[in-house]
Design a protein around this motif. Sequence first.
Motif, PDB file in Angstrom:
ATOM      1  N   ASN A 291      23.267  27.995  46.609  1.00 57.51           N
ATOM      2  CA  ASN A 291      22.393  27.865  47.775  1.00 57.51           C
ATOM      3  C   ASN A 291      20.994  28.357  47.414  1.00 57.51           C
ATOM      4  O   ASN A 291      20.804  29.553  47.196  1.00 57.51           O
ATOM      5  CB  ASN A 291      22.940  28.689  48.955  1.00 57.51           C
ATOM      6  CG  ASN A 291      24.215  28.117  49.507  1.00 57.51           C
ATOM      7  OD1 ASN A 291      24.181  27.142  50.225  1.00 57.51           O
ATOM      8  ND2 ASN A 291      25.341  28.722  49.156  1.00 57.51           N
TER       9      ASN A 291
ATOM     10  N   THR B 120      28.986  30.239  53.036  1.00 57.64           N
ATOM     11  CA  THR B 120      28.186  29.033  53.206  1.00 57.64           C
ATOM     12  C   THR B 120      28.109  28.653  54.683  1.00 57.64           C
ATOM     13  O   THR B 120      27.036  28.296  55.182  1.00 57.64           O
ATOM     14  CB  THR B 120      28.760  27.889  52.354  1.00 57.64           C
ATOM     15  OG1 THR B 120      28.741  28.283  50.981  1.00 57.64           O
ATOM     16  CG2 THR B 120      27.963  26.603  52.533  1.00 57.64           C
ATOM     17  N   LYS B 121      29.215  28.746  55.392  1.00 57.40           N
ATOM     18  CA  LYS B 121      29.212  28.466  56.844  1.00 57.40           C
ATOM     19  C   LYS B 121      28.286  29.439  57.567  1.00 57.40           C
ATOM     20  O   LYS B 121      27.528  29.047  58.461  1.00 57.40           O
ATOM     21  CB  LYS B 121      30.627  28.596  57.419  1.00 57.40           C
ATOM     22  CG  LYS B 121      31.573  27.505  57.034  1.00 57.40           C
ATOM     23  CD  LYS B 121      32.933  27.784  57.645  1.00 57.40           C
ATOM     24  CE  LYS B 121      34.028  26.998  56.963  1.00 57.40           C
ATOM     25  NZ  LYS B 121      35.365  27.393  57.419  1.00 57.40           N
TER      26      LYS B 121
ATOM     27  N   ASN C  32      24.667  28.596  56.901  1.00 60.15           N
ATOM     28  CA  ASN C  32      24.275  27.399  57.648  1.00 60.15           C
ATOM     29  C   ASN C  32      24.056  27.708  59.132  1.00 60.15           C
ATOM     30  O   ASN C  32      23.160  27.139  59.770  1.00 60.15           O
ATOM     31  CB  ASN C  32      25.307  26.281  57.486  1.00 60.15           C
ATOM     32  CG  ASN C  32      25.283  25.709  56.073  1.00 60.15           C
ATOM     33  OD1 ASN C  32      24.278  25.792  55.362  1.00 60.15           O
ATOM     34  ND2 ASN C  32      26.390  25.131  55.650  1.00 60.15           N
TER      35      ASN C  32
ATOM     36  N   SER D  26      20.694  29.660  59.299  1.00 58.72           N
ATOM     37  CA  SER D  26      19.549  28.809  58.947  1.00 58.72           C
ATOM     38  C   SER D  26      19.260  27.904  60.089  1.00 58.72           C
ATOM     39  O   SER D  26      18.347  27.382  60.416  1.00 58.72           O
ATOM     40  CB  SER D  26      19.840  27.975  57.712  1.00 58.72           C
ATOM     41  OG  SER D  26      20.050  28.791  56.594  1.00 58.72           O
TER      42      SER D  26
END
Length: 127
Positions: free
Chosen positions: A31, A120-121, A124, A127
């Motif tokens: 990422n 990652t979730k 996200n 963000s």
Amino acid sequence: MVDRIALAPCNGMSPNGLVSRVAVGDCRNENDNAISICMGSTSADIEGKNDEMLKKYPIVAVNGCPNGCVNKILANKGIDVAGTVAVNEILEGFDVSARDPFRLDSEAEECVKIIKDELTKTINKIS
């Protein structure tokens, strides 16, 4: 939208502490907007030299065990976290576990993938 998200992994000497650190490293590598924080440096910084950096980006605390040390260290610095990933709680829902605080076997690597996906979730969402 935020430029970067800081991931603060557990530095504990438990198997899930190792999973936390490896998952953060993998997630950071995959990422572009993720960076990592050294919790040893953060907790040792009694002069507050790192405070400005710690307030620059939203932080996700990644705790290995139920003690929640990452959250506690950051709270002691006056830092509110944007999210928390509790490795031990997440892995309870899966039929895999890490057993060694120093080496990853194939089962522990599967734990890393699970936690990396959760990170990652979380990235996200923030963000």
